[in-house]
Motif scaffolding. Structure first.
Motif, PDB file in Angstrom:
ATOM      1  N   GLY A 230       1.289  -1.106   0.329  1.00 45.82           N
ATOM      2  CA  GLY A 230       0.023  -0.109   0.146  1.00 45.82           C
ATOM      3  C   GLY A 230       0.898   1.409  -0.085  1.00 45.82           C
ATOM      4  N   LEU A 231       0.242   2.358  -0.580  1.00 45.47           N
ATOM      5  CA  LEU A 231       0.735   3.443  -0.541  1.00 45.47           C
ATOM      6  C   LEU A 231       1.387   4.355  -0.058  1.00 45.47           C
ATOM      7  CD1 LEU A 231       1.602   5.682  -2.737  1.00 45.47           C
ATOM      8  CD2 LEU A 231      -0.403   6.813  -1.517  1.00 45.47           C
ATOM      9  N   PRO A 232       0.998   3.982   1.868  1.00 53.36           N
ATOM     10  CA  PRO A 232       1.954   4.760   3.831  1.00 53.36           C
ATOM     11  C   PRO A 232       3.363   3.534   3.390  1.00 53.36           C
ATOM     12  CG  PRO A 232      -0.500   4.511   3.687  1.00 53.36           C
ATOM     13  CD  PRO A 232      -0.376   3.780   2.358  1.00 53.36           C
ATOM     14  N   GLU A 233       2.747   2.019   3.582  1.00 57.74           N
ATOM     15  CA  GLU A 233       3.681   1.319   3.566  1.00 57.74           C
ATOM     16  C   GLU A 233       5.406   1.558   2.471  1.00 57.74           C
ATOM     17  OE1 GLU A 233       4.642  -3.239   4.152  1.00 57.74           O
ATOM     18  OE2 GLU A 233       3.076  -3.006   3.699  1.00 57.74           O
TER      19      GLU A 233
ATOM     20  N   THR B   7      13.559   7.273   3.184  1.00 57.72           N
ATOM     21  CA  THR B   7      12.831   6.624   2.889  1.00 57.72           C
ATOM     22  C   THR B   7      12.053   7.093   1.621  1.00 57.72           C
ATOM     23  OG1 THR B   7      11.242   8.273   3.522  1.00 57.72           O
ATOM     24  CG2 THR B   7      11.922   6.124   5.571  1.00 57.72           C
ATOM     25  N   VAL B   8      11.350   7.133   1.142  1.00 56.13           N
ATOM     26  CA  VAL B   8      10.731   7.176  -0.485  1.00 56.13           C
ATOM     27  C   VAL B   8      10.171   8.345   0.014  1.00 56.13           C
ATOM     28  CG1 VAL B   8       8.769   6.791  -1.862  1.00 56.13           C
ATOM     29  CG2 VAL B   8      10.403   5.097  -1.715  1.00 56.13           C
ATOM     30  N   ALA B   9       9.475   8.626   0.932  1.00 57.09           N
ATOM     31  CA  ALA B   9       8.972   9.943   1.563  1.00 57.09           C
ATOM     32  C   ALA B   9       9.699  11.079   1.447  1.00 57.09           C
ATOM     33  CB  ALA B   9       8.275   9.963   2.524  1.00 57.09           C
ATOM     34  N   ASP B  10      10.974  10.591   2.192  1.00 60.99           N
ATOM     35  CA  ASP B  10      12.253  11.666   2.058  1.00 60.99           C
ATOM     36  C   ASP B  10      12.732  12.025   0.748  1.00 60.99           C
ATOM     37  OD1 ASP B  10      12.100  11.708   5.105  1.00 60.99           O
ATOM     38  OD2 ASP B  10      13.471  10.397   4.737  1.00 60.99           O
ATOM     39  N   LEU B  11      12.630  10.909  -0.181  1.00 58.39           N
ATOM     40  CA  LEU B  11      13.674  11.546  -2.008  1.00 58.39           C
ATOM     41  C   LEU B  11      12.387  12.149  -2.301  1.00 58.39           C
ATOM     42  CD1 LEU B  11      15.215  10.492  -3.240  1.00 58.39           C
ATOM     43  CD2 LEU B  11      14.505   9.982  -4.801  1.00 58.39           C
ATOM     44  N   ALA B  12      11.158  12.557  -2.275  1.00 58.69           N
ATOM     45  CA  ALA B  12      10.251  13.018  -2.700  1.00 58.69           C
ATOM     46  C   ALA B  12      10.257  14.354  -1.986  1.00 58.69           C
ATOM     47  CB  ALA B  12       8.897  12.267  -2.592  1.00 58.69           C
ATOM     48  N   ASP B  13      10.767  14.784  -0.789  1.00 61.88           N
ATOM     49  CA  ASP B  13      10.071  16.059  -0.105  1.00 61.88           C
ATOM     50  C   ASP B  13      11.999  16.384  -0.818  1.00 61.88           C
ATOM     51  OD1 ASP B  13       8.409  17.692   1.088  1.00 61.88           O
ATOM     52  OD2 ASP B  13       9.721  17.019   2.875  1.00 61.88           O
TER      53      ASP B  13
END
Length: 73
Positions: free
Chosen positions: A18-21, A49-55
């Protein structure tokens, strides 16, 4: 809205998550990003994390610059 094929973006082990994971996953979950690449991103930018990279502001800046070059449709 266009559909996204997660299998094209993620290593096989992450494609059914899932997206959160996925966002909490290490950047090595992205297809083509090795564990060593992840270590280097962490050392250079604190990206874990993937979120860190996106941000990451440098990623956002590069995307904004690329968008300026793309003609509107």
């Amino acid at each position: 809205m266009a559909s996204i094929d997660l299998g094209e973006m993620l290593d096989k082990a992450w494609a059914d998550k899932g997206l959160p994971e996925i966002l909490a996953a290490p950047v090595s979950a992205l297809k083509g990003v090795s564990d060593r690449d992840g270590e280097l991103l962490d050392e250079a930018f604190g990206v874990r994390t993937v979120a860190d990279l996106a941000d990451l502001k440098y990623v956002r800046w590069a995307q904004a610059l690329a968008a300026l070059e793309t003609p509107a449709k």
